[in-house]
Design a protein around this motif. Structure first.
Motif, PDB file in Angstrom:
ATOM      1  N   UNK A 133       0.851  -1.185   0.000  1.00  0.00           N
ATOM      2  CA  UNK A 133       0.000   0.000   0.000  1.00  0.00           C
ATOM      3  C   UNK A 133       0.887   1.234   0.000  1.00  0.00           C
ATOM      4  N   UNK A 134       0.496   2.219  -0.812  1.00  0.00           N
ATOM      5  CA  UNK A 134       1.282   3.451  -0.962  1.00  0.00           C
ATOM      6  C   UNK A 134       0.480   4.606  -0.365  1.00  0.00           C
ATOM      7  N   UNK A 135       1.152   5.423   0.438  1.00  0.00           N
ATOM      8  CA  UNK A 135       0.483   6.540   1.112  1.00  0.00           C
ATOM      9  C   UNK A 135       1.147   7.861   0.737  1.00  0.00           C
ATOM     10  N   UNK A 136       0.335   8.903   0.631  1.00  0.00           N
ATOM     11  CA  UNK A 136       0.890  10.242   0.591  1.00  0.00           C
ATOM     12  C   UNK A 136       0.716  10.870   1.974  1.00  0.00           C
ATOM     13  N   UNK A 137       1.174  12.083   2.141  1.00  0.00           N
ATOM     14  CA  UNK A 137       1.172  12.716   3.460  1.00  0.00           C
ATOM     15  C   UNK A 137      -0.242  12.880   4.008  1.00  0.00           C
ATOM     16  N   UNK A 138      -1.176  13.258   3.145  1.00  0.00           N
ATOM     17  CA  UNK A 138      -2.543  13.489   3.614  1.00  0.00           C
ATOM     18  C   UNK A 138      -3.171  12.202   4.137  1.00  0.00           C
ATOM     19  N   UNK A 140      -1.656   9.699   5.393  1.00  0.00           N
ATOM     20  CA  UNK A 140      -1.008   9.355   6.664  1.00  0.00           C
ATOM     21  C   UNK A 140      -1.571  10.185   7.813  1.00  0.00           C
ATOM     22  N   UNK A 141      -1.695  11.479   7.590  1.00  0.00           N
ATOM     23  CA  UNK A 141      -2.168  12.363   8.659  1.00  0.00           C
ATOM     24  C   UNK A 141      -3.599  12.034   9.083  1.00  0.00           C
ATOM     25  N   UNK A 142      -4.420  11.577   8.143  1.00  0.00           N
ATOM     26  CA  UNK A 142      -5.806  11.259   8.464  1.00  0.00           C
ATOM     27  C   UNK A 142      -6.008   9.772   8.776  1.00  0.00           C
ATOM     28  N   UNK A 143      -4.886   9.016   8.785  1.00  0.00           N
ATOM     29  CA  UNK A 143      -4.982   7.599   9.136  1.00  0.00           C
ATOM     30  C   UNK A 143      -5.827   6.793   8.179  1.00  0.00           C
ATOM     31  N   UNK A 144      -5.799   7.146   6.901  1.00  0.00           N
ATOM     32  CA  UNK A 144      -6.615   6.464   5.894  1.00  0.00           C
ATOM     33  C   UNK A 144      -5.953   5.139   5.498  1.00  0.00           C
ATOM     34  N   UNK A 145      -6.436   4.041   6.099  1.00  0.00           N
ATOM     35  CA  UNK A 145      -5.841   2.733   5.838  1.00  0.00           C
ATOM     36  C   UNK A 145      -4.467   2.581   6.450  1.00  0.00           C
ATOM     37  N   UNK A 146      -4.111   3.521   7.326  1.00  0.00           N
ATOM     38  CA  UNK A 146      -2.789   3.504   7.952  1.00  0.00           C
ATOM     39  C   UNK A 146      -2.980   3.270   9.448  1.00  0.00           C
ATOM     40  N   UNK A 147      -2.793   2.013   9.858  1.00  0.00           N
ATOM     41  CA  UNK A 147      -2.961   1.632  11.261  1.00  0.00           C
ATOM     42  C   UNK A 147      -2.055   0.444  11.555  1.00  0.00           C
ATOM     43  N   UNK A 148      -1.846   0.106  12.820  1.00  0.00           N
ATOM     44  CA  UNK A 148      -0.896  -0.965  13.168  1.00  0.00           C
ATOM     45  C   UNK A 148      -1.224  -2.313  12.536  1.00  0.00           C
ATOM     46  N   UNK A 149      -2.514  -2.643  12.412  1.00  0.00           N
ATOM     47  CA  UNK A 149      -2.879  -3.937  11.822  1.00  0.00           C
ATOM     48  C   UNK A 149      -2.500  -3.986  10.349  1.00  0.00           C
ATOM     49  N   UNK A 150      -2.854  -2.919   9.599  1.00  0.00           N
ATOM     50  CA  UNK A 150      -2.510  -2.860   8.167  1.00  0.00           C
ATOM     51  C   UNK A 150      -0.995  -2.915   7.983  1.00  0.00           C
ATOM     52  N   UNK A 181      -4.869  12.418  16.798  1.00  0.00           N
ATOM     53  CA  UNK A 181      -5.696  11.339  17.339  1.00  0.00           C
ATOM     54  C   UNK A 181      -5.925  10.233  16.319  1.00  0.00           C
ATOM     55  N   UNK A 182      -5.765  10.549  15.031  1.00  0.00           N
ATOM     56  CA  UNK A 182      -5.933   9.528  13.995  1.00  0.00           C
ATOM     57  C   UNK A 182      -4.865   8.441  14.080  1.00  0.00           C
TER      58      UNK A 182
END
Length: 881
Positions: A133-138, A140-150, A181-182
């Motif tokens: 999975x590839x993330x941009x900064x936005x 990451x900041x909003x935690x979109x699919x970006x969490x410890x399980x993923x 908090x995200x």
């Protein structure tokens, strides 16, 4: 998309460095060992770019790959991720922070890596089973699919700009440093990790990235000299740093060089660069227009014969008269239209006006053939159809071509074109001080990772400042010693206005003088390429282990004149194996490699008896005693206890069969790839070993996976060697393996530690030898029957006795009776399989190579059966007159 040969060599270099790191567990020593294996001692090398390892980021391997513009840096980085992550502990999160130098490149990189159909993403997906999975900064900041399980289940690539994380911007508290908090789950999940930054909340993005201990990829790392400081890198808490740049800095730890010759051979770039200095702007315009038409005519003729579509583009570069540059550039555009260029073929690209923003310049429907710019076309702008860079600055103005010269170097479709003129790039200027202009061109080549060796110049003036008849100032000494760069003597005059005399351009274009000038340029291009191709052929014959850029820095020694004629005739046999005939090998013989002997090897059917009684605690204590003794030890080698505890807890929930499957899978991943053995066979073999162990031993293996994985891997290697030797003997008896002449002495060698004190050495200086080797070869060399001797080089540079093992004998000796002797020396009696295997292989080689070849293993004292003492060897050789 497959790796080009030179790109694969970069990955091989990276893998070799990582293997040295795994072996030594010391970053600086691994770096030294890596270069010594190529015959280069970094401590004694006199240069500005390859020095002993710089350990600025403590405990973190940081290596650099030098790749010129158009060399495919991003694709190399995509392929580098697998060997890097393969070296990490099994449970380490697979996270990459991919830093880029500009917003334009950031957008391109994110889109390409995020696109499942793009070759970059396809290669990464293939290496990581599509769990990417590839993330941009936005995101990451909003935690979109970006969490410890993923993050635990995938490869996470974070495409970011350095500017978001530099310390200097923290006064404004950018979002990456704020409480978030995200991302609160990360602080809870990674409970054993301490906060890396003082006074930064545990939920801030910068802190979360530090928790994850990421690999850092730095694209165009030279652009980050100011921003990418050591403290900033430490804040991110990296586990490995992989730099890619065309222009490494002084502290770069370079492990691989890609030079212009490799890009040219792989049809990546338009080289050489043809530089032509005209008398005035009128001539520049005329030549640029004529060259565009000439190249396009060639392109159409080529396409009619089955070639691909190319529409050559000219980049007109001029300097703005004022900060509001639209007037000046619109004036140039109007002049080109008045000359006769259709308006739809001309576009402006400046800081304030972008007419190509939404145009696909490589589309057949596009009409653009001329682009007017200053320096707006820098990194990130990519159009292989750009062939000509024409400066429209007045004669007294400075020509800042270095900013965009790299934009005309990429070769369309990465293929050599049938029409030779479509394989080069062109720079047209008019300057009173051509030395100043030339300096800018050299600087532009340097910025793109090339050098003054990769262009050819001619100046169309009465009194030429450049000696164009001899090529001085060009690449007469192609890939040899660089010329000194000229010193600029003039500065830009911002008040100068580009002056275009439309009537003069019309008159010159198509006139006899204009035609003659164009023919002069075309002849220069043809002559230049002929010279370029000749030099490429010469370099092919040289030692390719040493990068071209280092060859002049390393002492090399030729064969002595007295032995030259004899040595050039010598061709020593090696083992070859018969295969099915092909166009490449009509004689159906190819050099034997160990892997070819493993055909039919089925690991899961082999002996699985292995001694697992040694306690892991005793083996681990040795490892820990060496750990962290200095800051060169790679930190990523140590896994936090809570990770092991979590897995052990997970195992308690499984059935015995599931437990064995989990442990076997994990041990197989630690063992990693073994040549010629499919992963399912390795898993089955591991299950066979641990399947009947009691729960206490299973628990011990679970807590010490890497130790037991290494024990099992050692067993597998022994089984492979035994199988290979049996197969070798059978195929040798059948005649499927034969000896065929192959090895020839190199014209020059570059020994790490040269010696010259012994008589009859083949090269002016030979590689250093130990005391017993010196005793043996001294007695051999002083025999009347000896013509010459050579200290055989290793690691792909010398004669390889190839068979069921790879064996580089210590010495090659030529006798007066025509015999060629291989000698392997052993100081003390060694009852090890290595010596026995070498002796067996050497004797088999001597029996098949022919009557003029012998192999001897020589011991100082007690010896193996079949080996010789020094006295016995001398007695045999003395009569070979």
């Amino acid at each position: 998309m497959e790796l080009k040969k030179y790109q694969q060599e970069v990955i091989n270099d990276l893998t070799q460095f990582i293997e040295e790191l795994d072996s030594t567990r010391h970053i600086g020593q691994a770096f030294t060992n890596f270069w010594e294996s190529k015959g280069i001692t970094v401590q004694s090398l006199d240069n500005d770019f390859l020095k002993p390892y710089d350990n600025s980021v403590k405990g973190v391997p940081r290596v650099t790959v030098k790749v010129p513009t158009a060399g495919g840096k991003t694709f190399i980085a995509c392929n580098a991720l697998k060997p890097i992550f393969d070296s990490f502990p099994l449970d380490k999160p697979q996270v990459v922070v991919w830093f880029v130098p500009s917003d334009t490149i950031l957008k391109q990189t994110y889109e390409n890596l995020n696109n499942p159909t793009h070759p970059y993403r396809q290669r990464i997906d293939a290496h990581f089973n599509g769990n990417v999975k590839v993330y941009d900064k936005e995101a990451l900041l909003f935690g979109q699919g970006f969490n410890p399980i993923e993050v635990k289940e995938q490869l996470s690539i974070l495409v970011l700009s350095v500017q978001s994380f530099v310390e200097t911007v923290r006064k404004g508290l950018p979002r990456a440093y704020r409480e978030n908090e995200n991302l609160a789950e990360f602080a809870t999940h990674f409970r054993d990790l301490k906060a890396n930054l003082d006074n930064v909340d545990d939920t801030a993005l910068i802190q979360v990235i530090a928790y994850l201990n990421p690999v850092i990829v730095i694209d165009e790392s030279h652009n980050f000299e100011a921003d990418l400081r050591v403290d900033m890198l430490n804040n991110i808490n990296p586990s490995f740093i992989f730099d890619l740049t065309a222009t490494p800095r002084n502290k770069s730890n370079i492990i691989s060089f890609v030079d212009a010759i490799k890009l040219k051979k792989n049809n990546m770039v338009k080289l050489p660069v043809i530089v032509y200095n005209h008398q005035d702007t009128t001539e520049v315009l005329s030549s640029a227009i004529q060259m565009q038409k000439t190249l396009e005519a060639k392109a159409k003729a080529q396409e009619a014969k089955g070639g691909k579509y190319i529409r050559p583009i000219v980049l007109f570069q001029a300097q703005p008269k004022t900060s509001d540059d639209n007037v000046t550039f619109d004036k140039i555009k109007d002049s080109l239209i008045e000359i006769g260029i259709p308006e739809n073929q001309i576009k402006i690209k400046t800081a304030n006006k972008d007419e190509i923003k939404k145009i696909d310049l490589m589309s057949r429907d596009c009409e653009v053939r001329y682009i007017i710019t200053v320096n707006a076309l820098k990194e990130g702008w990519d159009c292989p159809f750009a062939y000509v860079l024409a400066s429209l600055a007045n004669k007294s103005s400075s020509v800042d071509v270095e900013q965009i010269l790299g934009r005309v170097l990429r070769l369309p479709y990465v293929t050599k074109h049938q029409e030779d003129l479509l394989n080069y790039s062109y720079v047209f200027t008019s300057s009173n001080n051509f030395l100043n202009t030339l300096d800018k061109i050299i600087l532009g080549l340097n910025k793109s990772g090339f050098s003054a060796k990769d262009y050819r110049i001619k100046e169309q003036q009465v009194e030429s400042k450049i000696d164009t008849t001899t090529g001085k100032g060009s690449f007469e000494d192609l890939f040899g010693k660089q010329q000194e760069q000229p010193t600029p003597t003039t500065t830009a005059n911002d008040e100068d206005e580009v002056e275009i005399k439309v009537d003069d351009v019309k008159e010159l274009t198509g006139s006899e003088r204009g035609t003659s000038q164009l023919e002069d340029i075309l002849k220069l291009a043809g002559d230049t390429n002929a010279e370029f191709e000749k030099k490429m052929e010469e370099l092919d014959k040289e030692d390719n282990l040493i990068p071209t850029e280092l060859k002049e820095k390393i002492k090399s020694f030729p064969i002595k004149e007295v032995f030259k004629e004899d040595a050039e005739k010598e061709v020593i046999p090696t083992f070859h194996i018969k295969t099915a005939p092909s166009l490449i090998e009509p004689d159906n013989l190819i050099p034997l490699t160990k892997n070819l002997l493993l055909e039919g090897f089925e690991l899961d059917k082999q002996d699985s008896n292995i001694d697992l009684t040694r306690t892991a605690s005793k083996m681990a204590s040795i490892d820990l005693a060496e750990g962290r003794k200095d800051e060169y030890v790679p930190e990523y080698k140590y896994v936090d206890n809570h990770v092991k505890e979590a897995f052990a807890e997970y195992l308690t929930t499984l059935t015995p069969e599931q437990k064995i499957n989990q442990i076997a899978g994990r041990i197989t991943k630690i063992i990693k790839k073994i040549d010629q053995i499919p992963e399912p066979q390795i898993i089955a073999y591991v299950k066979k070993i641990i399947g009947n162990l009691n729960s206490e031993k299973i628990a011990e293996i679970t807590n010490n996976e890497s130790i037991y994985a290494n024990m099992i891997k050692d067993k597998i290697e022994i089984l492979k060697e035994q199988y290979s030797e049996k197969k070798f003997d059978i195929l040798l008896d059948k005649g499927t393996i034969v000896c065929k002449p192959l090895f020839k002495f190199s014209k020059k060698i570059s020994p790490k530690k040269p010696i010259k004190s012994i008589t009859k050495n083949l090269y002016i200086q030979e590689e250093d030898i130990n005391d017993f080797e010196k005793q043996v070869i001294n007695e051999v060399a002083n025999l009347d029957s000896v013509v010459y001797w050579h200290r055989n080089l290793e690691r792909g540079k010398g004669f390889l006795l190839n068979g069921f093992i790879n064996h580089y004998p210590d010495f090659i000796v030529k006798m007066k009776n025509g015999n060629t002797i291989l000698i392997e020396t052993k100081g003390d009696y060694l009852d090890g399989s290595d010596s026995q295997q070498k002796l067996r292989l050497g004797e088999k080689w001597a029996s098949k190579a022919g009557n003029n070849y012998r192999y001897f293993m020589v011991f100082k004292g007690e010896k193996l059966d079949g080996a010789r003492t020094v006295a016995q060897l001398i007695d045999i050789l003395k009569d070979m007159k």
